[in-house]
Scaffold this motif. Structure first.
Motif, PDB file in Angstrom:
ATOM      1  N   GLY A   1      -9.610   2.184 -11.631  1.00 53.66           N
ATOM      2  CA  GLY A   1      -9.937   1.130 -10.684  1.00 53.66           C
ATOM      3  C   GLY A   1     -10.155   1.655  -9.287  1.00 53.66           C
ATOM      4  O   GLY A   1     -10.198   2.864  -9.070  1.00 53.66           O
ATOM      5  N   PRO A   2     -10.296   0.750  -8.370  1.00 52.45           N
ATOM      6  CA  PRO A   2     -10.580   1.148  -6.990  1.00 52.45           C
ATOM      7  C   PRO A   2      -9.381   1.817  -6.326  1.00 52.45           C
ATOM      8  O   PRO A   2      -9.520   2.406  -5.271  1.00 52.45           O
ATOM      9  N   TRP A   3      -8.237   1.694  -6.949  1.00 48.03           N
ATOM     10  CA  TRP A   3      -7.049   2.218  -6.290  1.00 48.03           C
ATOM     11  C   TRP A   3      -6.826   3.674  -6.647  1.00 48.03           C
ATOM     12  O   TRP A   3      -5.748   4.115  -6.986  1.00 48.03           O
ATOM     13  N   ARG A   4      -7.886   4.400  -6.613  1.00 50.01           N
ATOM     14  CA  ARG A   4      -7.826   5.777  -7.064  1.00 50.01           C
ATOM     15  C   ARG A   4      -6.850   6.609  -6.238  1.00 50.01           C
ATOM     16  O   ARG A   4      -6.199   7.518  -6.729  1.00 50.01           O
TER      17      ARG A   4
ATOM     18  N   PRO B   1       3.078 -14.824  -1.579  1.00 51.16           N
ATOM     19  CA  PRO B   1       1.895 -15.056  -2.423  1.00 51.16           C
ATOM     20  C   PRO B   1       0.608 -14.472  -1.864  1.00 51.16           C
ATOM     21  O   PRO B   1      -0.371 -14.320  -2.590  1.00 51.16           O
ATOM     22  N   SER B   2       0.620 -14.145  -0.575  1.00 50.33           N
ATOM     23  CA  SER B   2      -0.601 -13.572   0.004  1.00 50.33           C
ATOM     24  C   SER B   2      -0.734 -12.079  -0.304  1.00 50.33           C
ATOM     25  O   SER B   2      -1.785 -11.495  -0.089  1.00 50.33           O
ATOM     26  N   TRP B   3       0.344 -11.469  -0.806  1.00 45.16           N
ATOM     27  CA  TRP B   3       0.259 -10.043  -1.132  1.00 45.16           C
ATOM     28  C   TRP B   3      -0.514  -9.856  -2.427  1.00 45.16           C
ATOM     29  O   TRP B   3      -0.266 -10.530  -3.414  1.00 45.16           O
ATOM     30  N   GLN B   4      -1.431  -8.909  -2.399  1.00 47.69           N
ATOM     31  CA  GLN B   4      -2.196  -8.593  -3.593  1.00 47.69           C
ATOM     32  C   GLN B   4      -1.554  -7.394  -4.284  1.00 47.69           C
ATOM     33  O   GLN B   4      -1.476  -6.319  -3.705  1.00 47.69           O
ATOM     34  N   PRO B   5      -1.101  -7.571  -5.532  1.00 45.04           N
ATOM     35  CA  PRO B   5      -0.503  -6.414  -6.207  1.00 45.04           C
ATOM     36  C   PRO B   5      -1.558  -5.355  -6.504  1.00 45.04           C
ATOM     37  O   PRO B   5      -2.633  -5.667  -7.000  1.00 45.04           O
ATOM     38  N   VAL B   6      -1.239  -4.125  -6.145  1.00 44.06           N
ATOM     39  CA  VAL B   6      -2.155  -3.038  -6.432  1.00 44.06           C
ATOM     40  C   VAL B   6      -1.535  -2.045  -7.409  1.00 44.06           C
ATOM     41  O   VAL B   6      -2.233  -1.220  -7.996  1.00 44.06           O
ATOM     42  N   TYR B   7      -0.237  -2.118  -7.568  1.00 48.46           N
ATOM     43  CA  TYR B   7       0.433  -1.257  -8.540  1.00 48.46           C
ATOM     44  C   TYR B   7       1.752  -1.932  -8.904  1.00 48.46           C
ATOM     45  O   TYR B   7       2.534  -2.279  -8.025  1.00 48.46           O
TER      46      TYR B   7
ATOM     47  N   ASN C   1       6.843  -1.695  -6.966  1.00 49.39           N
ATOM     48  CA  ASN C   1       5.576  -2.423  -6.882  1.00 49.39           C
ATOM     49  C   ASN C   1       4.945  -2.119  -5.523  1.00 49.39           C
ATOM     50  O   ASN C   1       5.664  -1.970  -4.529  1.00 49.39           O
ATOM     51  N   VAL C   2       3.627  -2.049  -5.508  1.00 53.58           N
ATOM     52  CA  VAL C   2       2.919  -1.870  -4.243  1.00 53.58           C
ATOM     53  C   VAL C   2       1.940  -3.023  -4.083  1.00 53.58           C
ATOM     54  O   VAL C   2       1.234  -3.387  -5.034  1.00 53.58           O
ATOM     55  N   TYR C   3       1.940  -3.614  -2.904  1.00 50.64           N
ATOM     56  CA  TYR C   3       1.049  -4.730  -2.615  1.00 50.64           C
ATOM     57  C   TYR C   3       0.195  -4.391  -1.403  1.00 50.64           C
ATOM     58  O   TYR C   3       0.588  -3.586  -0.549  1.00 50.64           O
ATOM     59  N   ALA C   4      -0.970  -5.040  -1.343  1.00 54.84           N
ATOM     60  CA  ALA C   4      -1.795  -4.982  -0.139  1.00 54.84           C
ATOM     61  C   ALA C   4      -1.647  -6.314   0.582  1.00 54.84           C
ATOM     62  O   ALA C   4      -1.770  -7.370  -0.036  1.00 54.84           O
ATOM     63  N   SER C   5      -1.325  -6.248   1.848  1.00 53.90           N
ATOM     64  CA  SER C   5      -1.245  -7.468   2.646  1.00 53.90           C
ATOM     65  C   SER C   5      -2.373  -7.442   3.663  1.00 53.90           C
ATOM     66  O   SER C   5      -3.121  -6.468   3.753  1.00 53.90           O
ATOM     67  N   SER C   6      -2.482  -8.506   4.433  1.00 53.84           N
ATOM     68  CA  SER C   6      -3.586  -8.566   5.390  1.00 53.84           C
ATOM     69  C   SER C   6      -3.457  -7.481   6.451  1.00 53.84           C
ATOM     70  O   SER C   6      -4.446  -6.997   6.985  1.00 53.84           O
ATOM     71  N   SER C   7      -2.218  -7.082   6.742  1.00 55.98           N
ATOM     72  CA  SER C   7      -2.033  -6.120   7.830  1.00 55.98           C
ATOM     73  C   SER C   7      -1.720  -4.711   7.339  1.00 55.98           C
ATOM     74  O   SER C   7      -1.614  -3.796   8.146  1.00 55.98           O
TER      75      SER C   7
END
Lengths: 148, 140
Positions: free
Chosen positions: A12-15, B82-88, A47-53
């Motif tokens: 995926g894009p998360w290379r 809920p705004s966090w997008q899980p990436v892993y 777990n790793v998340y992407a947030s707006s910031s």
């Protein structure tokens, strides 16, 4: 061994994360027989998340005191290391042993736009939350148009 | 762990055998439930049940004893944004539920519970057992 955790994201894009995350040491200690929520998951589970910031790394480290937990950053890499101690008196009979004890060390490399130097960590109820902002240059901004 | 003879006073009530161990729920709250990892040890005076409940604080854990079944139930203190997008993802989040059957050797009124760093510790004191005694045979 390292890539198996990344199966769903490996192409995926998360290379960046995919390629660079590594578990240096598996938690040492005997694996208990039976089926558990943590079966097949390294310790600590992350777990790793992407947030707006930026990015948020969440690690489940129940029973690990902050004195036994260390977060080290180097470049775009974040390493969690420490020890979970589970001590029972010598005179006990162990009927069930599912919790894992020992030293752990896990490293994650974040994308280029992560400003690892500005990471902030909080620990609560056995959960470590590491917030890593994006570089200022990576954040969206509006460019004003000059009148000519 | 199988019980051996009658010496093991704690016996797990098997609720779910699946890998991700979603537990059955008797309550009405929505959301997923998982079985926590648990240690059970016995010392001369008590049984110790230690359950991992990451994300749970003491106000969100309920321990009950009914018909000799010890139930541990807990909700997450904070839900993920809920705004966090899980990436892993290595773990899923939800509440916890697990049950154990106690023998009659437990002093139910003396159970003590403590919570620290997402780990619940229950101390289940044993009932004082009647001492063996010799019964005299009356002469006839």
């Amino acid at each position: 061994m390292t890539t198996s955790w990344f199966g769903p994201w490996s192409s995926g894009p998360w290379r960046t994360l995919d390629d660079l995350q590594s578990e240096v040491d598996r938690l040492r200690g005997a694996a208990a027989p039976g089926v558990r929520r943590s079966a097949g998951v390294p310790f600590p589970a992350v777990n790793v998340y992407a947030s707006s910031s930026g990015y948020v790394l969440v690690a489940e480290v129940p029973g690990v005191s902050t004195d036994d937990l260390e977060i080290v950053t180097e470049g775009h890499q974040v390493t969690l290391r420490g020890e979970r101690r589970i001590d029972y008196a010598d005179d006990v009979d162990i009927h069930r042993r599912e919790r894992r004890a020992g030293h752990f060390r896990r490293s994650f490399t974040l994308p280029e736009d992560a400003d690892v130097e500005k990471a902030e960590a909080a620990y609560r109820n056995g959960v470590l939350t590491l917030r890593i902002p994006k570089n200022e240059a990576a954040l969206p901004r509006t460019i004003a148009i000059q009148h000519g | 762990m199988e019980t051996q003879g009658n010496e093991t006073a704690l016996e797990r009530t098997e609720l779910e055998q699946t890998e991700k161990r979603p537990a059955q729920r008797e309550g009405t709250r929505p959301g997923r439930l998982f079985e926590p990892d648990v240690d059970i040890v016995e010392n001369p005076g008590a049984y110790l049940v230690v359950a991992e409940l990451p994300g749970v604080d003491r106000d969100n854990v309920r321990v009950s004893l009914e018909d000799q079944v010890l139930s541990i139930e807990a909700d997450l203190a904070t839900a993920p944004d809920p705004s966090w997008q899980p990436v892993y993802t290595e773990f899923r989040q939800g509440g916890y539920h697990r049950q154990f059957r106690l023998s009659d050797r437990i002093d139910a009124g003396g159970i003590r519970a403590s919570m620290r760093d997402g780990v619940l510790q229950l101390e289940l004191p044993k009932v004082e057992r009647a001492r063996p005694r010799t019964i005299e045979i009356q002469g006839g």
